[in-house]
Write a protein that holds these residues in place. Structure first.
Motif, PDB file in Angstrom:
ATOM      1  N   ASN A  13      -3.802  18.283  10.055  1.00  0.00           N
ATOM      2  CA  ASN A  13      -3.061  17.101   9.644  1.00  0.00           C
ATOM      3  C   ASN A  13      -4.020  15.938   9.525  1.00  0.00           C
ATOM      4  N   HIS A  14      -4.143  15.378   8.365  1.00  0.00           N
ATOM      5  CA  HIS A  14      -5.037  14.255   8.134  1.00  0.00           C
ATOM      6  C   HIS A  14      -4.330  12.954   8.462  1.00  0.00           C
ATOM      7  N   ILE A  15      -4.902  12.189   9.378  1.00  0.00           N
ATOM      8  CA  ILE A  15      -4.364  10.876   9.693  1.00  0.00           C
ATOM      9  C   ILE A  15      -4.834   9.908   8.622  1.00  0.00           C
ATOM     10  N   PRO A  16      -3.929   9.186   7.974  1.00  0.00           N
ATOM     11  CA  PRO A  16      -4.333   8.301   6.872  1.00  0.00           C
ATOM     12  C   PRO A  16      -5.372   7.280   7.317  1.00  0.00           C
ATOM     13  N   SER A  17      -6.354   7.043   6.457  1.00  0.00           N
ATOM     14  CA  SER A  17      -7.388   6.060   6.749  1.00  0.00           C
ATOM     15  C   SER A  17      -6.796   4.666   6.772  1.00  0.00           C
ATOM     16  N   ARG A  18      -7.268   3.841   7.688  1.00  0.00           N
ATOM     17  CA  ARG A  18      -6.801   2.458   7.794  1.00  0.00           C
ATOM     18  C   ARG A  18      -7.609   1.538   6.881  1.00  0.00           C
ATOM     19  N   GLY A  19      -8.585   2.106   6.188  1.00  0.00           N
ATOM     20  CA  GLY A  19      -9.398   1.320   5.284  1.00  0.00           C
ATOM     21  C   GLY A  19     -10.842   1.788   5.313  1.00  0.00           C
TER      22      GLY A  19
END
Length: 431
Positions: A13-19
């Protein structure tokens, strides 16, 4: 980017990048510490060990959301790197946070004057770094959202103004059509009686000539002086010309009524050729010869079109915008050329229509100067214009695009070659 592994199904599961954060520091240890910490905080980290490398990295289309920039570096230091960043329109809005062991106020002021948004003092406190990055990313995102919303509001406002102008034009044309319609109907109706009465008078005169071939000398003199035969023949032609003129005025009134159908509720079946003709009627004076150029040639290739379901007034507005732009393009191309030279290669506007399957295709082409970057869609953006200052608002094509694509679920495209003109293609569904 941080990932977690689920033991039961081994899926990732890839945790979305915060930037994306670009870290620029010549010290490998600092790069390692910041990269590891930011990666654990779910930021995507790019690293560069010099100002030169950082500037090269920013030449790509994909850009970071924030830059952590060391001040003291060999070669191009942080101050100079920041200066170059802020002078580049592509990257100047990316927030820059300086990283430095310098504590002098003058150095901080210098960095802020160059465009940096904040300072982080070495040695790093991870919580402080994270809070400052988060705050500035939030601020940047809010600023971008505000700019986008402001641009949207501006576009909406200008489109409303343009719509009101077109509505006002529709009301004016409707008013003119109404005022002209009554007297012209009166004239047209009475012309039939005039023609009938004249024929009766002419028949009566012929009867007099038959039974009284030798009138008194005074009558003979009057007949010769007035050239009675010419009068009788020409009178019939004058009445026919008046009939043609009243028919033309009646046709013009019909076109004006057609064009003024801007605020009709709901879609209606419409004849697009009538819409084109009504638009050409209104713009006809701009095609005529003037002191600077000969007549712009109009080539019409109308196919057999069915009635289509549309908002007729809006489609007429699209025709108005495209044909007006074509005239502008031709005039701009020839504005400084010799009149005789233009006559050898005059301006031409070509309008072609055809039906293909469930679509009607309309093409409006001119032989103006055309445009470069034919793959760009900016031409349909609000306020984008290739016209000289004061010659256009950059709204015509934007509004046309909205009407065709958003309001009618059609397509508005173009192709152009610099120096050879441009052709706009409208595709509209029949139903």
């Amino acid at each position: 980017m941080k990932t977690t592994i689920e033991d039961q199904n081994n899926s990732i599961n890839h945790i979305p990048s915060r930037g994306i954060v670009l870290v620029v520091d010549d010290n490998p240890a600092n790069l390692q510490v910041l990269s590891s910490f930011l990666d654990q905080s779910n930021f995507e980290v790019w690293a560069a060990r010099s100002g030169e490398k950082a500037l090269q990295r920013l030449e790509n289309d994909h850009l970071p959301d924030l830059i952590l920039l060391d001040v003291m570096m060999p070669g191009i230091d942080g101050f100079e790197t920041c200066k170059q960043l802020k002078s580049n329109p592509r990257v100047q809005d990316i927030p820059v946070i300086f990283m430095t062991a310098l504590s002098e106020t003058a150095d901080k002021v210098k960095g802020l004057q160059l465009g940096a948004v904040d300072y982080i003092t070495k040695p790093f406190q991870h919580e402080e770094v994270l809070v400052r990055i988060e705050n500035h990313l939030k601020l940047r995102n809010l600023t971008k959202a505000l700019i986008a919303k402001n641009a949207e509001l501006q576009q909406t406002q200008t489109q409303l103004i343009q719509a009101e102008k077109v509505a006002a034009l529709g009301q004016i044309t409707a008013g003119i059509a109404h005022e002209v319609n009554n007297p012209i109907n009166f004239i047209a109706g009475n012309l039939n009686f005039v023609e009938k009465y004249v024929q009766e008078v002419v028949s009566l005169l012929h009867l007099y000539q038959k039974h009284l071939p030798e009138p008194p000398e005074e009558v003979k003199t009057a007949i010769q002086k007035s050239d009675l035969n010419f009068l009788l023949d020409d009178l019939s032609k004058i009445i026919q010309s008046m009939q043609v003129g009243t028919d033309r005025v009646t046709e013009i009134v019909s076109y004006l009524n057609n064009f003024s159908r801007h605020r009709e509720a709901g879609k209606k079946l419409a004849n697009l050729h009538q819409g084109l003709e009504s638009t050409l009627l209104i713009l006809g004076h701009r095609l005529k010869r003037n002191a600077h150029r000969p007549t712009i040639q109009l080539v019409k290739e109308y196919g057999d079109l069915p009635l289509i379901e549309c908002f007729p007034g809006e489609i007429n507005q699209v025709f108005m915008n495209l044909i007006s732009n074509a005239i502008d393009a031709v005039e701009e191309k020839y504005k400084n050329e010799d009149f005789d030279a233009i006559c050898q290669h005059p301006g031409v506007i070509k309008i072609k229509t055809e039906a293909i399957g469930e679509l009607v295709i309309l093409r409006v082409a001119d032989n103006g100067s055309g445009i470069k970057n034919t793959g760009s869609t900016k031409i349909f953006d609000a306020f984008y214009t290739t016209k000289p200052v004061g010659k256009g608002t950059g709204l015509g094509l934007s509004i046309a695009y909205q009407i065709v694509v958003n309001n009618h679920h059609g397509k508005l495209t173009y192709h152009s070659k610099a120096g050879e003109g441009i052709e706009f293609i409208i595709e509209l569904p029949i139903r």
